[in-house]
Scaffold this motif. Structure first.
Motif, PDB file in Angstrom:
ATOM      1  N   ASP A 351       0.842  -1.187   0.000  1.00  0.00           N
ATOM      2  CA  ASP A 351       0.000   0.000   0.000  1.00  0.00           C
ATOM      3  C   ASP A 351       0.886   1.250   0.000  1.00  0.00           C
ATOM      4  O   ASP A 351       1.871   1.339   0.741  1.00  0.00           O
ATOM      5  CB  ASP A 351      -0.896  -0.012   1.241  1.00  0.00           C
ATOM      6  N   LYS A 353       0.329   4.085   1.193  1.00  0.00           N
ATOM      7  CA  LYS A 353       0.316   4.773   2.492  1.00  0.00           C
ATOM      8  C   LYS A 353       1.432   4.238   3.389  1.00  0.00           C
ATOM      9  O   LYS A 353       2.066   4.988   4.133  1.00  0.00           O
ATOM     10  CB  LYS A 353      -1.039   4.596   3.170  1.00  0.00           C
ATOM     11  N   ASP A 356       4.571   5.845   2.324  1.00  0.00           N
ATOM     12  CA  ASP A 356       4.620   7.226   2.808  1.00  0.00           C
ATOM     13  C   ASP A 356       5.008   7.276   4.281  1.00  0.00           C
ATOM     14  O   ASP A 356       5.779   8.146   4.703  1.00  0.00           O
ATOM     15  CB  ASP A 356       3.266   7.906   2.601  1.00  0.00           C
ATOM     16  N   ASP A 357       4.472   6.336   5.071  1.00  0.00           N
ATOM     17  CA  ASP A 357       4.826   6.292   6.493  1.00  0.00           C
ATOM     18  C   ASP A 357       6.313   6.007   6.681  1.00  0.00           C
ATOM     19  O   ASP A 357       6.990   6.625   7.523  1.00  0.00           O
ATOM     20  CB  ASP A 357       3.993   5.228   7.215  1.00  0.00           C
TER      21      ASP A 357
END
Length: 729
Positions: A351, A353, A356-357
């Motif tokens: 994913d 996200k 990005d984390d």
């Protein structure tokens, strides 16, 4: 109505089909330039076929129906029964648009909508050989009731269910079972015994041996199985096998030599076509079997694939399962060929996200690294220096590795432009070719998405405004076909994009006059504009060189959007043009937006960060040598005049009344083709910073792009140069 499908299977379909559809858009435009490329025709055929197969598994009937009709067209084209024409390509590209629309609906978990029947009928006509009359009587959707079904195109004109249902599969089994027991009773007991015992008729499931027997009934024994072919070699009755000269038998003999039950991709495609026919529904196959037809009927459209003589094969059929069982391969066909299997998939879907984390955490690590470097420089401990140096190396490598996971080739953006140029050129009655370079250049995924719209505007602008009509080009001594060149390359920590055309170029005098007519400049100001500044007028809001508004251009909106978007990406845009020769637009954007190299400066006691992409040069200035032109302070450097701005007066209001020093540092910054000088108090040095969004109270502050934490632990504001000058300058 929400789409009801297994989420994991649906995700796999969306990923695979999405990649195929992206390739199809580029391949179809390429096919129009190279209509005789057999490999390209086969690739497009396989693309539509693969999407159809995945959609059929998910029972997405509209998608299956549309892809199947397109697949039939390319089956005709690759067999050289029809030539590629612009009208045919228009229909196929329109079909791809509908397929993409259905794909977006599936991605949104909605039921896809059927394509217009008129489009399907057009495709069915193109699926016929050149000069063949369309089979209009077979247009109704009851193709499954026709027992003969010899005409592939007639069935394709009806409703193609695309996938076999459980009821149709049961019906197919019953029909085959009846066909076995009636005319071939002598062979049936042996087959039933060896294939599943007494429960084969009563149960809902069939065993592996029964399924093998079913395939043998459909295609003849040993058509696609290497084991069966090898088992027939020592057969004393082998002379029966040599009576058939058909290619599939030879193929199975060759594949048997490898001691493998795997079939190739081409054999699997052929198996699917023979099971269902081209456009023939599974229900029709079952009804044909119930009417007493032989199971080999679906393959009647391919004379080279005729089945072997059934009589000698039936004699061997009962022995085949036993032979396979003796080898231990009856139920596990892939076991003996494990060493020949393709390598295990090494990629994994993550994913965005989560990426990005991870990137945010690496950003925090970079801040800690900067802090430790600052402390290490102040320490005299050699071990401390060594540890900080090692940490710096590891952190830099980790940062590069994590950034690489977020990188995507810019081909994801470039892939849409062949279709854009092709459609726009046909609409404007122009002949235009698109050349692309550097499609494998990688940049941050967020930039890939953000650059899509600006590049579309620029390419459309080159096609509409830049390239002349074929007759105009011919009179000017140019080739009738114009060329738009799209290229990308990496330069340090930036990406350079260029859009060039060999069109008519831009006339600076015409641009000046337009600026006066639009009220952007008065006559005196317009006369002082350089050629470069005239070219940059195209980015002014509401500015357009077109006298008439069309559905393509003329409203003066697109280029203004481009400049704004590139500015938001901390990028620069530059225009070069030569009248009668063409225009070149160059864009420079950072590789990533997550971590930014900056020049740290001091204004009073406050730290600020200037994006390094905007910094041109730095020098020390005696402020007594500045000049005033039109009420604005300027400096002259190497015979070039730069406006001078004391940004401390804007950003540190408490120091407005303080006395100005006689000497100061000047940082020349660039925005596109404009360059200005910023007067600063102190230069700290270059530092990589992690951009943090401003808090709610500071959001929307003019001239501020965000904030960061410096190496000494202080908070520094990141300057947005275009916004700062627009608001204050």
């Amino acid at each position: 109505m929400a789409l009801d499908a297994d989420e994991e299977i649906l995700q796999d379909f969306l990923v695979e089909a999405g990649e195929i559809l992206e390739q199809l858009s580029e391949q179809l435009v390429d096919l129009e330039q190279h209509p005789d490329d057999g490999d390209l025709l086969n690739a497009i055929f396989r693309g539509f076929h693969t999407v159809k197969g995945g959609a059929g598994f998910l029972q997405l009937e509209p998608l299956v129906n549309c892809c199947h009709s397109a697949e039939n067209v390319f089956d005709t084209l690759r067999n050289h029964k029809r030539a590629v024409t612009p009208e045919l390509m228009d229909a196929v590209l329109e079909t791809l648009d509908h397929v993409n629309a259905m794909f977006d609906q599936v991605r949104s978990r909605e039921e896809p909508q059927f394509a217009p029947q008129s489009l399907i009928n057009t495709l069915d006509e193109y699926a016929l050989p050149e000069g063949a009359a369309p089979a209009k009587p077979a247009a109704p959707g009851n193709a499954g009731q026709a027992d003969s079904a010899a005409d592939t195109s007639a069935v394709a004109a009806g409703e193609d269910p695309g996938d076999i249902t459980d009821e149709e599969f049961e019906q197919l089994l019953d029909a085959l079972d009846d066909g076995k027991q009636a005319p071939e009773k002598s062979a049936a007991p042996a087959d039933d015994k060896g294939a599943g015992g007494e429960d084969s008729k009563g149960g809902d499931d069939i065993s592996d041996d029964e399924f093998e027997a079913l395939l043998d009934q459909l295609h003849g024994q040993g058509r696609f199985s290497g084991e069966v072919a090898s088992s027939e070699v020592p057969d004393p009755d082998g002379e029966d096998n040599t009576d058939s000269d058909d290619k599939p038998a030879e193929k199975s003999e060759q594949s048997g030599g490898g001691d493998s039950d795997l079939i190739s991709d081409d054999e699997f495609e052929q198996l699917l076509d023979e099971l269902h026919g081209k456009g023939k529904s599974p229900a029709e196959t079952a009804k044909a079997g119930a009417a007493g037809e032989t199971p080999q009927k679906p393959a009647e459209g391919k004379p080279e694939d005729k089945q072997p003589e059934p009589a000698p094969k039936k004699a061997d059929q009962a022995a085949a399962p036993a032979t396979e069982a003796g080898k231990g391969g009856g139920g596990k066909p892939s076991a003996p060929a494990r060493e020949n299997q393709p390598p295990v998939e090494t990629s994994v879907r993550v994913d965005t996200k989560r990426l990005d984390d991870i990137m945010n955490m690496v950003g925090e690590l970079v801040l800690v690294r900067n802090r430790l470097q600052r402390l290490g420089n102040e320490s005299e401990d050699s071990e401390m220096h060594k540890a900080v140096s090692n940490l710096d190396v590891v952190t830099t490598d980790l940062q590069s590795a994590v950034m690489a996971t977020r990188m995507q080739p810019i081909k994801k953006v470039f892939g849409r432009f062949p279709r854009v140029v092709r459609d726009l050129a046909r609409n404007l009655k122009k002949e235009i070719g698109l050349v692309m370079h550097g499609e494998d250049t990688d940049l941050d995924k967020n930039l890939v998405e953000a650059l899509a719209d600006p590049l579309v505007h620029l390419v459309r602008n080159s096609v509409d405004h830049g390239i002349e009509g074929p007759d105009v080009r011919e009179k000017a001594g140019k080739p009738r076909q114009g060329t738009v060149t799209l290229s990308a390359e990496q330069e340090g920590d930036h990406i350079l994009l260029s859009i060039e055309d060999d069109g008519g170029g831009m006339d600076p005098e015409k641009l000046r006059q337009k600026a006066i007519d639009k009220g952007i400049y008065d006559q005196d100001a317009a006369d002082r504009l350089t050629e470069s500044e005239c070219y940059n007028l195209i980015f002014a809001a509401g500015f357009s060189t077109k006298d008439q508004i069309s559905d393509v251009s003329g409203r003066g909106v697109g280029m203004d959007v481009v400049k704004t978007k590139i500015g938001q990406l901390n990028g620069q845009i530059e225009v070069q043009s030569k009248l009668g020769k063409g225009t070149s637009i160059r864009i420079k954007v950072p590789l990533t937006l997550a971590i930014m190299p900056t020049l740290m400066i001091m204004l009073g006691n406050q730290s600020f960060a200037l994006p390094l992409v905007n910094v041109v040069e730095i020098f020390h200035l005696d402020l007594s040598k500045k000049n005033v032109v039109d009420g604005r302070e300027c400096i002259v450097v190497r015979d070039k005049v730069f406006p001078l701005f004391h940004i401390k007066r804007w950003l540190v209001p408490s120091d407005t009344g303080s006395a100005e020093p006689d000497n100061a540092h000047v940082v020349i910054v660039a925005m596109g083709t404009k360059q200005v000088g910023f007067v600063v108090d102190q230069l700290i040095g270059q530092e990589e910073v992690v951009i943090k969004p401003l808090g709610r109270a500071l959001q929307g502050t003019p001239g501020m792009a965000g904030a960061t934490i410096t190496g000494d632990g202080r908070i520094a504001l990141i300057i947005d140069v275009p916004s700062l000058l627009h608001h204050y300058g």
